[in-house]
Design an enzyme around this catalytic site. Structure first.
Site, PDB file in Angstrom:
ATOM      1  N   GLU A  35      75.170  18.836   0.977  1.00 15.33           N
ATOM      2  CA  GLU A  35      76.531  19.277   0.586  1.00 15.33           C
ATOM      3  C   GLU A  35      77.589  18.759   1.560  1.00 15.33           C
ATOM      4  OE1 GLU A  35      77.737  22.571  -2.094  1.00 15.33           O
ATOM      5  OE2 GLU A  35      76.216  23.649  -0.949  1.00 15.33           O
ATOM      6  N   TYR A 108      69.167  17.477  -1.931  1.00 18.78           N
ATOM      7  CA  TYR A 108      69.949  18.638  -2.350  1.00 18.78           C
ATOM      8  C   TYR A 108      69.661  18.878  -3.822  1.00 18.78           C
ATOM      9  CZ  TYR A 108      74.012  21.526  -3.533  1.00 18.78           C
ATOM     10  OH  TYR A 108      74.825  22.534  -3.995  1.00 18.78           O
ATOM     11  N   ASP A 148      67.829  21.537   0.794  1.00 23.39           N
ATOM     12  CA  ASP A 148      68.139  22.742   0.031  1.00 23.39           C
ATOM     13  C   ASP A 148      67.466  22.614  -1.331  1.00 23.39           C
ATOM     14  OD1 ASP A 148      69.195  24.832  -1.393  1.00 23.39           O
ATOM     15  OD2 ASP A 148      71.300  24.279  -1.093  1.00 23.39           O
ATOM     16  N   ASN A 150      67.113  25.213  -3.407  1.00 17.79           N
ATOM     17  CA  ASN A 150      67.704  26.207  -4.311  1.00 17.79           C
ATOM     18  C   ASN A 150      66.639  27.030  -5.044  1.00 17.79           C
ATOM     19  OD1 ASN A 150      70.611  26.648  -4.428  1.00 17.79           O
ATOM     20  ND2 ASN A 150      70.764  24.438  -4.778  1.00 17.79           N
ATOM     21  N   ASP A 245      77.396  28.801   4.789  1.00 11.28           N
ATOM     22  CA  ASP A 245      76.700  29.968   4.229  1.00 11.28           C
ATOM     23  C   ASP A 245      75.185  29.792   4.320  1.00 11.28           C
ATOM     24  OD1 ASP A 245      76.896  27.902   2.353  1.00 11.28           O
ATOM     25  OD2 ASP A 245      77.134  29.235   0.629  1.00 11.28           O
TER      26      ASP A 245
END
Length: 257
Positions: A35, A108, A148, A150, A245
C-alpha cells in the site's frame, strides 16, 4: 538475514510519521512494503537510499491506490515486476527480488470488505495466485512470499472469531484457501516459531479504539517455501510501530554457509 514486511497504508504518510528513522533502527536487510499509494517520483526516497537500500517499486495505475515495493541492502540478481496477469498488475500487487539463495516477494492481496464485487475479485485472485505461486516454486525452490494477505488463517489469529465468522478476511472459503496454500508447500513462519501464542495481530481497525484494546487481526505473513524451514531462525511482530493501521512483521533467516 532480517526481512520485514509492512503495509504502510501510504508511504508518504508513514514517512511523515517517522518511518525512515524507524527503518534505520531496525537495520533490516530487506523491507517488503505494501500500500504505497504513490508513484516513485512522488516520494523523496533519498534518506532511505542513504541507509544503503536499493529501491524497487511497482505502483498501481490508479493514483493513490495499492502498490508494492522492496527495499534491499543486497543487490538482487533479478527483479520481477508484477505476476504477468494484467488485471492484477494494473493494481500493483506483486514484486519479487531474486538473490543467490532465496527469492523474496512483496504481495498485497485484495480486500473484499467493500462489497460483493471486490470479494468476487478477491476469490479470483486467490485461485490465480495459488496457481502462479506454486508454479513459481517449482522454478524457485527457496521462496518467501511476504505481505498483506487480507486473511486470518485460524481463530487464534483474530480477536473475535465468532463475531467475524461472516466477515471478509475470515470467511470459511478464504481460510480454506490459506490452509490449502500452506499444505501445498508453504510455512507460516510466525506460527512455526510461536505456534500457540494468542492475541498476536498485525492490523487493527481505526474504529472504537481497537488498537489500544488489541482487538486485531493477523493478516500479514511471511510464508516460506518448505526447503527454507531449517533456515528460519525467528519470527515476530512489532506492534509498537505506529506508522499505519498495520504493524510490521519480521522473519530472520540463517545465512547459508
Amino acid at each position: 538475514m532480517k526481512i520485514i514486511s509492512y503495509n504502510v497504508n501510504g508511504i508518504r504518510a508513514a514517512i511523515q510519521k517517522g518511518f525512515t528513522s524507524w527503518l534505520e533502527e531496525q537495520a533490516a536487510d530487506i523491507i517488503c512494503i505494501q500500500e504505497l499509494k504513490a508513484e516513485r517520483e512522488q516520494v523523496d526516497t533519498q534518506a532511505i537510499e542513504d541507509l544503503g537500500y536499493h529501491i524497487y517499486w511497482h505502483s498501481a495505475q490508479k493514483k493513490g491506490y495499492s502498490g508494492v515495493a522492496i527495499f534491499s541492502k543486497i543487490k538482487p540478481n533479478h527483479v520481477e515486476i508484477g505476476c504477468g496477469i494484467e488485471k492484477y498488475d494494473f493494481e500493483g500487487r506483486v514484486i519479487r527480488l531474486d538473490f543467490d539463495h532465496v527469492s523474496v516477494m512483496s504481495v498485497y492481496m485484495p480486500s473484499g470488505s467493500s462489497g460483493d464485487e471486490r470479494q468476487a475479485f478477491k476469490m479470483e485472485w486467490l485461485a490465480d495466485f495459488h496457481t502462479y505461486a506454486h508454479q513459481l516454486r517449482t522454478q524457485i525452490p527457496n521462496l518467501i512470499i511476504s505481505g498483506d494477505y487480507n486473511i486470518c488463517h485460524r481463530a487464534i489469529d483474530i480477536h473475535n472469531p465468532k463475531g467475524n465468522a461472516n466477515s471478509s478476511g475470515f470467511l470459511p472459503e478464504e481460510r480454506e484457501w490459506m490452509e490449502n496454500f500452506m499444505q501445498n508447500g508453504f510455512i507460516d513462519t510466525f506460527r512455526l516459531i510461536r505456534a500457540d501464542e494468542p492475541h498476536q495481530y498485525s492490523w487493527w481497525s481505526y474504529r472504537a479504539g481497537a488498537r489500544g484494546k488489541n482487538l486485531g487481526w493477523r493478516i500479514d505473513y511471511h510464508l516460506a517455501s518448505q526447503p527454507l524451514q531449517d533456515r528460519i531462525q525467528n519470527a515476530y511482530i512489532l506492534p509498537d510501530a505506529m506508522h499505519s493501521d498495520h504493524c510490521p512483521i519480521v522473519v530472520e533467516l540463517k545465512h547459508t554457509t
